[in-house]
Design a protein around this motif. Structure first.
Motif, PDB file in Angstrom:
ATOM      1  N   ASP A 140      63.075  88.125  -4.181  1.00 35.10           N
ATOM      2  CA  ASP A 140      64.362  88.752  -3.886  1.00 35.10           C
ATOM      3  C   ASP A 140      65.479  87.756  -4.187  1.00 35.10           C
ATOM      4  N   ILE A 141      66.298  88.058  -5.174  1.00 34.87           N
ATOM      5  CA  ILE A 141      67.396  87.149  -5.541  1.00 34.87           C
ATOM      6  C   ILE A 141      68.764  87.770  -5.249  1.00 34.87           C
ATOM      7  N   THR A 142      68.794  88.817  -4.428  1.00 32.19           N
ATOM      8  CA  THR A 142      70.081  89.431  -4.080  1.00 32.19           C
ATOM      9  C   THR A 142      70.409  89.326  -2.598  1.00 32.19           C
ATOM     10  N   THR A 143      69.462  88.918  -1.772  1.00 26.88           N
ATOM     11  CA  THR A 143      69.688  88.868  -0.331  1.00 26.88           C
ATOM     12  C   THR A 143      69.901  87.434   0.117  1.00 26.88           C
ATOM     13  N   LEU A 144      71.087  87.153   0.610  1.00 23.37           N
ATOM     14  CA  LEU A 144      71.403  85.828   1.142  1.00 23.37           C
ATOM     15  C   LEU A 144      71.378  85.908   2.664  1.00 23.37           C
ATOM     16  N   SER A 145      70.564  85.079   3.284  1.00 22.52           N
ATOM     17  CA  SER A 145      70.423  85.097   4.739  1.00 22.52           C
ATOM     18  C   SER A 145      70.677  83.706   5.314  1.00 22.52           C
ATOM     19  N   GLY A 146      70.883  83.662   6.619  1.00 23.36           N
ATOM     20  CA  GLY A 146      71.050  82.371   7.286  1.00 23.36           C
ATOM     21  C   GLY A 146      69.821  81.502   7.141  1.00 23.36           C
ATOM     22  N   LYS A 147      68.656  82.126   7.173  1.00 23.57           N
ATOM     23  CA  LYS A 147      67.413  81.364   7.032  1.00 23.57           C
ATOM     24  C   LYS A 147      67.325  80.705   5.664  1.00 23.57           C
TER      25      LYS A 147
END
Length: 582
Positions: free
Chosen positions: A306-313
């Motif tokens: 997944d290269i579209t979801t940016l998360s805190g983790k």
């Protein structure tokens, strides 16, 4: 004539194992039974000691598996846990939170809770009344109840696994005994969840019963059925726009040929698409991480990560991996992380804090690329071995960069008629037509929320059912965004659709949405509900669904919010208010 073999009921197996053995041995030919006899004898002859047959324990360990589900994942895991527990000699029972009574849980000895989180930290719709009762001041104590919580969620949301976290903390506060640390699972939950369940069952198995259950699994080596891990390459039979060229929200109609797949679905089910990432975005990520010429990294980022979801983790993991001081400062500040994440994707992180990575490092940072699920817009009774979808193309700009939806962008820009898409069906048993055709239905939807209702109406057309159906549909402009207009007009003429109300928000100075139609037609809605109608809602969860819920509460309660919520909860518990929101 083949003689049918049946095990005596006194055989040293659990009842369900006797049934399973009967199904195999009862259909076996004389040659197959002889082979099986020789096979088992050969094991003994080879020196393998058979475990002594032991009588089933007189009292089986009880286990309640309580689940709260929205899309069916928690329910499927609960079912798998029950089957595993049965094989291990437990006496398990499944309990949907929609049917759960807190007062009875206090007498539960062992409790496994599997709960999903929806949207911004919200419980599944069917579990909402249970959660309100659990968090209320008057909730009963759970002294002596052994519990463990398996939480499902999506780490792209700030309130990751919030429902499971709340249940875990609340059960402890009410006196429950935590027998396993809560496990929080992301979208790739299958493997860690299975391990958690197996470990818990091993812990709960009494030492005296260890080895007393004989595990017998008969199976034939055969191809894995179509599913999430083995999707079917469906040919694109048709792909065209169903919005005008002047629409600000392009929507496509997609028809897939399922011939030879064995795929069967019901109206209300969803179709999972295995997407591929935008090649341009893949290239940008590889360039930013120094891997542009790495073929293995290119393949992984195209189909697996997944290269579209940016998360805190992801920010925290990247900071730990690189040792970047500025990045560590960002990772340590929750508010700063939240501001940075808004409107951004991993490419923004890698370009803002560039570091050269190995393929293994990059892929370890990125989570698995999950399927994208779409409500099926067709009935197999009418279309046969095919499935139709309504796909809204997601395209927007943020932080100076053009962005595309992963699946919708792939279909809109990189797929054509004659091409193929990998798909599988995911059942949605809580979004079905009523069991009896005489039950009225009220369908509320906006945008591509029309999709399952097209399937409902196709089903009724195929069955020759007329009337007792009301569609309330909303979008932006009548001229540009009236999805499936010709189908709907045909159903009105034929009587398959009894009533239609429309809300096009941008066709007048003051915006008008489906909740405004509901309020204006509140007396008719109450009359339909009094006649036993089932109410459906499909569309955006963040705005539309919340506004519709609030309007229904107001209608049912006649401005008494508590009364309205009580009546809405009763509809949900009775299976008469069904939601498919995203």
């Amino acid at each position: 004539m083949t003689k049918t073999a049946k095990l005596p009921r006194t055989a040293p197996f659990a009842p369900e194992e006797i049934i399973a053995l009967d199904q195999v041995i009862g259909r076996a030919s004389a040659v197959q039974r002889a082979w099986l006899t020789g096979f088992l004898a050969g094991i003994d002859a080879a020196g393998t000691e058979a475990a002594p047959l032991a009588a089933a324990p007189s009292v089986k360990t009880k286990l309640t598996i309580l689940y709260g589900t929205e899309s069916g994942n928690a329910e499927a895991l609960a079912g798998a846990a029950k089957r595993d527990a049965q094989k291990r000699g437990f006496a398990p029972r499944l309990l949907d939170m929609a049917d759960a009574d807190l007062a009875t849980l206090k007498d539960t000895v062992n409790l496994l809770v599997i709960a999903s989180t929806w949207g911004e930290g919200e419980p599944p719709q069917r579990a909402a009344p249970f959660m309100r009762a659990l968090m209320a001041d008057g909730a009963p104590t759970l002294d002596g109840v052994n519990f463990a919580v398996l939480a499902l969620g999506d780490s792209s949301y700030a309130q990751f696994c919030e429902t499971g976290k709340q249940i875990d903390a609340r059960f402890e506060a009410l006196g429950g005994v935590r027998i396993a640390e809560r496990l929080d699972c992301d979208l790739d939950y299958e493997t860690p969840a299975a391990g958690f369940i197996a470990s818990l069952l091993e812990k709960l198995t009494p030492a005296a019963d260890a080895g007393s259950v004989i595990h017998v699994d008969f199976h034939r080596a055969e191809a894995e059925p179509v599913g999430k891990t083995a999707p079917f390459a469906a040919e694109i039979a048709a792909l065209h726009a169903i919005t005008s060229s002047r629409s600000s929200s392009e929507t496509l109609h997609l028809e897939l040929d399922l011939t030879g797949s064995g795929i069967a679905y019901q109206p209300g089910d969803t179709l999972g698409i295995a997407p591929e990432n935008d090649p341009a975005l893949v290239g940008a990520v590889l360039r930013a991480t120094g891997l542009l010429d790495d073929s293995a990294a290119h393949s992984a980022l195209t189909r697996e990560r997944d290269i579209t979801t940016l998360s805190g983790k992801l920010i925290q993991d990247y900071a730990a991996l690189t040792g970047d001081a500025a990045l560590a400062t960002l990772a340590a500040d929750a508010e700063a992380r939240g501001r940075f994440i808004a409107g951004r994707q991993p490419i923004d992180l890698f370009e803002t804090y560039p570091h050269t990575l190995t393929t293994a490092q990059l892929t370890s940072l990125l989570r698995k690329l999950p399927p994208r699920y779409y409500s099926i817009a067709s009935s197999q009774r009418l279309v046969g071995e095919a499935a139709h979808l309504a796909i809204a193309k997601v395209a927007y700009e943020s932080e100076g960069r053009a962005r595309l939806g992963v699946a919708s962008g792939m279909i809109a820009e990189r797929r054509k008629t004659g091409g193929s898409i990998n798909v599988h069906v995911k059942a949605n048993p809580h979004f079905r037509l009523p069991e009896t055709n005489e039950t009225p239905i009220v369908m509320i939807g906006a945008g591509t929320g029309i999709a399952p209702y097209r399937a409902f109406l196709q089903e009724r057309e195929a069955l020759g059912i007329a009337g007792k159906s009301w569609l309330i549909f909303g979008h932006r402009h009548f001229l540009h965004d009236f999805l499936y207009q010709l189908d709907i007009q045909d159903w009105l003429k034929s009587g398959v659709l009894g009533r239609l109300d429309l809300a096009f928000s941008r066709d007048q100075p003051e915006k008008r949405y489906v909740q405004h139609v509901l309020w204006n037609q509140r007396h008719d809605l109450r009359a339909q509900l009094d006649q036993g109608a089932t109410l459906y809602l499909c569309g955006d969860a963040k705005a539309m669904a919340r506004d519709v819920d609030a309007t229904i509460v107001r209608i049912l309660g006649k401005d008494d919010a508590d009364r309205g919520q009580h009546e809405l909860d009763a509809l949900i518990a009775a299976g008469r208010y069904k939601k498919d929101v995203y």
